[in-house]
Design an enzyme around this catalytic site. Structure first.
Site, PDB file in Angstrom:
ATOM      1  N   LYS A   1     -37.349  37.302  44.459  1.00 46.59           N
ATOM      2  CA  LYS A   1     -38.107  37.084  45.691  1.00 46.59           C
ATOM      3  C   LYS A   1     -38.903  35.771  45.700  1.00 46.59           C
ATOM      4  O   LYS A   1     -38.318  34.734  45.968  1.00 46.59           O
ATOM      5  CB  LYS A   1     -38.954  38.313  45.994  1.00 46.59           C
TER       6      LYS A   1
ATOM      7  N   ASP B   1     -39.975  46.221  37.112  1.00 47.52           N
ATOM      8  CA  ASP B   1     -39.370  45.489  38.222  1.00 47.52           C
ATOM      9  C   ASP B   1     -40.497  44.777  38.986  1.00 47.52           C
ATOM     10  O   ASP B   1     -41.180  45.379  39.809  1.00 47.52           O
ATOM     11  CB  ASP B   1     -38.613  46.477  39.122  1.00 47.52           C
TER      12      ASP B   1
ATOM     13  N   TYR C   1     -29.669  46.717  56.710  1.00 53.02           N
ATOM     14  CA  TYR C   1     -29.813  48.085  57.199  1.00 53.02           C
ATOM     15  C   TYR C   1     -29.669  48.149  58.720  1.00 53.02           C
ATOM     16  O   TYR C   1     -30.580  48.538  59.436  1.00 53.02           O
ATOM     17  CB  TYR C   1     -31.152  48.680  56.727  1.00 53.02           C
TER      18      TYR C   1
ATOM     19  N   TYR D   1     -38.004  51.504  44.726  1.00 48.98           N
ATOM     20  CA  TYR D   1     -36.918  50.705  45.296  1.00 48.98           C
ATOM     21  C   TYR D   1     -36.554  49.606  44.298  1.00 48.98           C
ATOM     22  O   TYR D   1     -37.428  48.864  43.842  1.00 48.98           O
ATOM     23  CB  TYR D   1     -37.306  50.076  46.644  1.00 48.98           C
TER      24      TYR D   1
HETATM   25  C1  LIG Z   1     -36.287  43.330  46.997  1.00 53.23           C
HETATM   26  C2  LIG Z   1     -36.356  44.091  45.739  1.00 53.23           C
HETATM   27  C3  LIG Z   1     -35.222  44.234  44.914  1.00 53.23           C
HETATM   28  C4  LIG Z   1     -33.863  43.715  45.309  1.00 53.23           C
HETATM   29  O1  LIG Z   1     -33.826  42.331  45.435  1.00 53.23           O
HETATM   30  P1  LIG Z   1     -32.651  41.646  46.300  1.00 53.23           P
HETATM   31  O2  LIG Z   1     -32.884  40.183  46.091  1.00 53.23           O
HETATM   32  O3  LIG Z   1     -32.856  42.094  47.712  1.00 53.23           O
HETATM   33  O4  LIG Z   1     -31.365  42.109  45.734  1.00 53.23           O
HETATM   34  C5  LIG Z   1     -35.375  44.918  43.730  1.00 53.23           C
HETATM   35  N1  LIG Z   1     -36.566  45.433  43.356  1.00 53.23           N
HETATM   36  C6  LIG Z   1     -37.672  45.311  44.117  1.00 53.23           C
HETATM   37  C7  LIG Z   1     -38.961  45.873  43.645  1.00 53.23           C
HETATM   38  C8  LIG Z   1     -37.606  44.645  45.337  1.00 53.23           C
HETATM   39  O5  LIG Z   1     -38.699  44.546  46.108  1.00 53.23           O
END
Ligand SMILES: *Cc1c(COP(=O)(O)O)cnc(C)c1O
Length: 431
Positions: free
Chosen positions: A279, A250, A21, A149
């Site tokens: 992550k 997620d 970004y 997100y």
């Molecule tokens: C960081 C994140 C993503 C995306 O992961 P990337 O490895 O950056 O593509 C998706 N969902 C959540 C909740 C996140 O925190």
């Protein structure tokens, strides 16, 4: 006059390399890291910073971790990569087994991919293929809450908050999805029928075209660092069952202990149909993510038409990344991570409490190893970040949010220092 070599490198960076970004050529401050060890980042000029970010949720065991290094070096001597089509390997099998063991009971199969965004794309495709094979080919849309997100690729973008995700910019390309208000009941509050009503109405009206609800469990991360009631999640689960819609959780940010539970779904005592992790999966060593699902879903897709799941990344289940995942999860599982996260939670709570008294602060909240200070107005990043660096800490505010999610291995002293610097910088900022 000749410039110092450091300046040349930073100039090159500024003019040729995109950062997250960011814009090219802008004069935003940026720091060169030369190494990192434990919870400390060492800058090219020799100063060290205590890391309050875990490199965006990832580096739970800190940097240059001896056990992680050993595992990676060992795997490097075996093979760093091999294609996953028609071949398999121990790091992938071991990691999948650990993931299945620690996940909610019904979660049984694992699809490895390169990043969180791709794991989200995969989860959406799985949900669509599942309903296709259940003879519901119209169920191809998704329902989610605002302030979410889920990543930066197009499918993931389509379920990110429409405002912060700048959907208007991509309006002709992005798939329209269904959005309802973000949950308003806070973490420690129950939810009323009123709170869940918008979700219920959307499902009642559109369930025939909805494949799944996708949501970050309990903690909305990059869309606002909001903590909402597990009760809301429980109600979403039962609404999904009632209306014949899958639930995708997620857990990319929340997974692996960050919120005080192994997975945030455990706060609500519910199980998803599909879950995404990423992550912290490799302890911040390499990029890897996974989309996990139930036998019911994987068998339906496998017995359907075309009888294959339609995705297969080149670097799927990269052996180095998988062995980092195994090493990271073994470290985590062999530690007293629950007590450790509880201790971080307690210290963050005490250390950040007095920020509440500052005039420009809207809210202070802590859950697990996440501490959030929400200001009344957005901060100017290029002004405030150098102040943190001057005090020897690395935090990366966004919008109105200044927040901490330190590596789990942080000492009490370093953690107290982080919260003290946050308070001091914000006190100055508020006056
Ligand atoms: C960081 C994140 C993503 C995306 O992961 P990337 O490895 O950056 O593509 C998706 N969902 C959540 C909740 C996140 O925190």
């Amino acid at each position: 006059m000749t410039k110092a070599p450091t300046d040349n490198l930073l100039d090159y960076d500024r003019n040729h390399i995109w950062h997250p970004y960011s814009s090219i050529g802008a004069n935003h401050p940026i720091w060169r890291v030369s190494s990192a060890d434990g919870v400390r980042l060492k800058l090219a000029d020799g100063t060290t910073l205590i890391d309050g970010m875990s490199s965006w949720w990832c580096a739970i065991h800190g940097y240059n971790n001896p056990a992680m290094n050993r595992a990676l070096n060992e795997q490097l001597g075996q093979m760093s990569h091999v294609m996953f089509g028609g071949l398999t390997h121990d790091p992938a099998i071991k990691l999948a087994k650990i993931l299945v063991d620690i996940s909610p009971k019904t979660i049984q199969t694992v699809f490895f991919s390169d990043s969180g965004s791709v794991a989200v794309e995969v989860s959406m495709k799985m949900a669509i293929q599942y309903w296709h094979d259940k003879q519901h080919p119209k169920k191809q849309h998704f329902l989610t809450v605002k302030n979410g997100y889920h990543g930066d690729t197009f499918g993931a973008m389509s379920v990110c908050d429409p405002i912060t995700g700048m959907h208007s910019l991509f309006s002709d390309t992005i798939t329209p999805q269904y959005f309802v208000e973000a949950p308003r009941c806070k973490y420690d509050q129950p939810c009323t029928d009123h709170d869940i009503e918008p979700m219920k109405e959307a499902l009642a009206a559109h369930h025939n075209s909805i494949a799944a609800v996708i949501i970050e469990p309990v903690v909305q991360g990059a869309g606002g660092m909001r903590f909402y009631s597990p009760d809301y999640l429980r109600r979403v689960r039962s609404l999904c069952d009632e209306y014949g819609v899958l639930l995708i959780l997620d857990e990319i940010a929340t997974g692996f202990g960050r919120t005080g539970k192994m997975f945030a779904s455990e706060h609500a005592g519910i199980e998803p149909d599909i879950m995404c992790v990423g992550k912290a999966l490799t302890g911040g060593y390499l990029t890897l993510a996974a989309t996990m699902t139930t036998k019911e879903i994987s068998e339906t897709i496998s017995n359907g038409n075309p009888g294959l799941f339609m995705h297969g990344p080149t670097f799927m289940a990269n052996p180095l990344a998988c062995s980092a995942g195994v090493a990271s999860l073994e470290l985590l599982l062999n530690s007293d991570w629950k007590e450790i996260v509880q201790n971080i939670e307690a210290r963050l709570t005490i250390g950040l409490k007095r920020c509440r008294e500052l005039d420009c602060i809207e809210d202070v909240r802590v859950l697990g190893a996440i501490g959030v200070i929400e200001l009344k107005e957005p901060v100017e990043l290029s002004q405030i970040q150098p102040k943190f660096v001057e005090q020897g800490v690395w935090v990366r505010p966004f919008g109105k949010l200044v927040y901490l999610m330190p590596p789990f291995i942080i000492s009490d002293n370093d953690l107290d220092y982080l919260t003290e610097v946050l308070y001091n910088v914000l006190r100055q900022h508020c006056t």
